[in-house]
Design a protein around this motif. Structure first.
Motif, PDB file in Angstrom:
ATOM      1  N   UNK A   1       0.826  -1.214   0.000  1.00 36.42           N
ATOM      2  CA  UNK A   1       0.000   0.000   0.000  1.00 36.42           C
ATOM      3  C   UNK A   1       0.858   1.262   0.000  1.00 36.42           C
ATOM      4  N   UNK A   2       2.070   1.166   0.550  1.00 34.85           N
ATOM      5  CA  UNK A   2       2.963   2.320   0.558  1.00 34.85           C
ATOM      6  C   UNK A   2       3.346   2.705  -0.878  1.00 34.85           C
ATOM      7  N   UNK A   3       3.517   1.722  -1.754  1.00 30.74           N
ATOM      8  CA  UNK A   3       3.894   1.976  -3.143  1.00 30.74           C
ATOM      9  C   UNK A   3       2.695   2.071  -4.073  1.00 30.74           C
ATOM     10  N   UNK A   4       1.641   1.354  -3.747  1.00 31.36           N
ATOM     11  CA  UNK A   4       0.440   1.327  -4.587  1.00 31.36           C
ATOM     12  C   UNK A   4      -0.796   1.576  -3.723  1.00 31.36           C
ATOM     13  N   UNK A   5      -1.023   2.848  -3.310  1.00 30.28           N
ATOM     14  CA  UNK A   5      -2.121   3.149  -2.380  1.00 30.28           C
ATOM     15  C   UNK A   5      -3.511   3.164  -3.019  1.00 30.28           C
ATOM     16  N   UNK A   6      -3.601   3.250  -4.329  1.00 27.80           N
ATOM     17  CA  UNK A   6      -4.906   3.386  -4.982  1.00 27.80           C
ATOM     18  C   UNK A   6      -5.758   2.130  -4.784  1.00 27.80           C
ATOM     19  N   UNK A   7      -7.069   2.314  -4.730  1.00 25.58           N
ATOM     20  CA  UNK A   7      -7.973   1.171  -4.496  1.00 25.58           C
ATOM     21  C   UNK A   7      -7.883   0.081  -5.572  1.00 25.58           C
ATOM     22  N   UNK A   8      -7.498   0.443  -6.796  1.00 24.72           N
ATOM     23  CA  UNK A   8      -7.422  -0.579  -7.843  1.00 24.72           C
ATOM     24  C   UNK A   8      -6.275  -1.569  -7.629  1.00 24.72           C
ATOM     25  N   UNK A   9      -5.425  -1.316  -6.656  1.00 22.34           N
ATOM     26  CA  UNK A   9      -4.321  -2.227  -6.354  1.00 22.34           C
ATOM     27  C   UNK A   9      -4.628  -3.129  -5.154  1.00 22.34           C
ATOM     28  N   UNK A  10      -5.889  -3.198  -4.770  1.00 23.85           N
ATOM     29  CA  UNK A  10      -6.295  -4.023  -3.628  1.00 23.85           C
ATOM     30  C   UNK A  10      -5.937  -5.495  -3.861  1.00 23.85           C
ATOM     31  N   UNK A  11      -6.103  -5.980  -5.083  1.00 27.89           N
ATOM     32  CA  UNK A  11      -5.791  -7.384  -5.365  1.00 27.89           C
ATOM     33  C   UNK A  11      -4.290  -7.669  -5.238  1.00 27.89           C
ATOM     34  N   UNK A  12      -3.473  -6.699  -5.624  1.00 34.13           N
ATOM     35  CA  UNK A  12      -2.026  -6.861  -5.469  1.00 34.13           C
ATOM     36  C   UNK A  12      -1.659  -6.957  -3.988  1.00 34.13           C
ATOM     37  N   UNK A  13      -2.264  -6.108  -3.164  1.00 36.91           N
ATOM     38  CA  UNK A  13      -2.000  -6.159  -1.720  1.00 36.91           C
ATOM     39  C   UNK A  13      -2.442  -7.495  -1.136  1.00 36.91           C
ATOM     40  N   UNK A  14      -3.610  -7.966  -1.545  1.00 35.62           N
ATOM     41  CA  UNK A  14      -4.116  -9.246  -1.049  1.00 35.62           C
ATOM     42  C   UNK A  14      -3.219 -10.400  -1.484  1.00 35.62           C
ATOM     43  N   UNK A  15      -2.819 -10.398  -2.751  1.00 38.70           N
ATOM     44  CA  UNK A  15      -1.939 -11.460  -3.247  1.00 38.70           C
ATOM     45  C   UNK A  15      -0.603 -11.450  -2.498  1.00 38.70           C
ATOM     46  N   UNK A  16      -0.046 -10.271  -2.272  1.00 36.62           N
ATOM     47  CA  UNK A  16       1.217 -10.162  -1.522  1.00 36.62           C
ATOM     48  C   UNK A  16       1.058 -10.736  -0.120  1.00 36.62           C
ATOM     49  N   UNK A  17      -0.030 -10.381   0.549  1.00 39.90           N
ATOM     50  CA  UNK A  17      -0.273 -10.873   1.909  1.00 39.90           C
ATOM     51  C   UNK A  17      -0.403 -12.400   1.931  1.00 39.90           C
ATOM     52  N   UNK A  18      -1.122 -12.959   0.975  1.00 40.86           N
ATOM     53  CA  UNK A  18      -1.315 -14.412   0.924  1.00 40.86           C
ATOM     54  C   UNK A  18       0.002 -15.119   0.622  1.00 40.86           C
ATOM     55  N   UNK A  19       0.768 -14.600  -0.337  1.00 43.55           N
ATOM     56  CA  UNK A  19       2.055 -15.218  -0.662  1.00 43.55           C
ATOM     57  C   UNK A  19       3.014 -15.146   0.529  1.00 43.55           C
ATOM     58  N   UNK A  20       3.007 -14.037   1.244  1.00 38.73           N
ATOM     59  CA  UNK A  20       3.872 -13.905   2.420  1.00 38.73           C
ATOM     60  C   UNK A  20       3.503 -14.881   3.517  1.00 38.73           C
ATOM     61  N   UNK A  21       2.211 -15.001   3.787  1.00 39.11           N
ATOM     62  CA  UNK A  21       1.760 -15.960   4.801  1.00 39.11           C
ATOM     63  C   UNK A  21       2.106 -17.384   4.361  1.00 39.11           C
ATOM     64  N   UNK A  22       1.981 -17.659   3.072  1.00 36.04           N
ATOM     65  CA  UNK A  22       2.333 -18.979   2.545  1.00 36.04           C
ATOM     66  C   UNK A  22       3.817 -19.285   2.684  1.00 36.04           C
ATOM     67  N   UNK A  23       4.645 -18.267   2.491  1.00 40.35           N
ATOM     68  CA  UNK A  23       6.081 -18.436   2.640  1.00 40.35           C
ATOM     69  C   UNK A  23       6.420 -18.804   4.086  1.00 40.35           C
ATOM     70  N   UNK A  24       5.824 -18.109   5.028  1.00 39.19           N
ATOM     71  CA  UNK A  24       6.062 -18.414   6.442  1.00 39.19           C
ATOM     72  C   UNK A  24       5.527 -19.808   6.780  1.00 39.19           C
ATOM     73  N   UNK A  25       4.360 -20.141   6.266  1.00 46.62           N
ATOM     74  CA  UNK A  25       3.774 -21.458   6.523  1.00 46.62           C
ATOM     75  C   UNK A  25       4.668 -22.568   5.972  1.00 46.62           C
TER      76      UNK A  25
END
Length: 160
Positions: free
Chosen positions: A48-72
Motif C-alpha cells: 500500500x505504501x507503493x500502490x495506495x490506490x484502491x485498484x491495487x487491492x488485489x495486489x496487496x491481497x496477493x502479496x499478503x497471501x504469498x507472504x503468509x504462505x512463505x512463512x507457513x
C-alpha cells in the motif's frame, strides 16, 4: 475516536506486545501463526505504501497471501523451504503479469510484481529466520527492534 499519532503508536505497541508475548508464552505453532499474521499485515502495508490506490487491492491481497504462505512453508517444511516458497511466489507473480500483459500489452509493466517480490524478500523472508531462534532470542530481537523503532520515531518527530 480521533487519537493523536503518539497515542496510536502506544496503543498499537501495547496490543502488539501483548499478542507476541502470548505467542511466545504458549510457543509451538502459535509462533508460526503470529509470524504469518505479521507477514500478511506487513506486506499489506508495504504494498500500500507503493500502490495506495484502491485498484491495487488485489495486489496487496496477493502479496499478503504469498507472504503468509512463505512463512507457513518454512514452519511446516523447515527453513530450507523458504527460498523455494519465494521462487514459487515469483512464478505466481510472473503469471499475474503475463495475464495482465495478454489483456493490455501497451499498458502493462512488471513494476507491481517487482514491488510485491521485494516485499516478500524484505518481510516474510526475514521473519522466517525467527523460526530457528529460541524464545529468549526472539524476545531479544523484538525488544531491540521496538527500541530502535521507537527511538527513530521520536527522533524523527523531534528533529525531522
Amino acid at each position: 475516536m480521533n487519537l493523536t499519532p503518539h497515542c496510536q503508536r502506544i496503543c498499537t505497541a501495547v496490543v502488539a506486545v501483548g499478542l507476541v508475548g502470548l505467542a511466545l508464552w504458549l510457543g509451538g505453532p502459535l509462533i508460526a501463526l503470529t509470524l504469518m499474521v505479521l507477514s500478511a499485515l506487513g506486506l499489506w502495508e508495504f504494498t500500500a505504501m507503493f500502490r495506495p490506490a484502491p485498484e491495487h487491492m488485489r495486489l496487496r491481497l496477493l502479496s499478503a497471501v504469498l507472504g503468509a504462505g512463505l512463512v507457513l512453508a518454512a514452519a511446516l517444511l523447515g527453513l530450507g523451504a523458504a527460498p523455494w516458497a519465494l521462487a514459487a511466489s515469483f512464478w505466481v507473480l510472473a503469471l499475474r503479469f503475463l495475464l495482465r500483459y495478454g489483456k493490455n500489452q501497451e499498458g502493462s509493466d512488471f513494476s507491481d510484481e517487482i514491488i510485491a517480490l521485494c516485499g516478500l524478500a524484505y518481510i516474510p523472508l526475514m521473519l522466517v529466520l525467527m523460526l530457528g531462534l529460541s524464545r529468549l532470542e526472539i524476545l531479544l530481537v523484538l525488544v531491540s527492534t521496538a527500541a530502535s523503532d521507537t527511538a527513530a520515531y521520536y527522533s524523527g518527530t523531534l528533529w525531522g
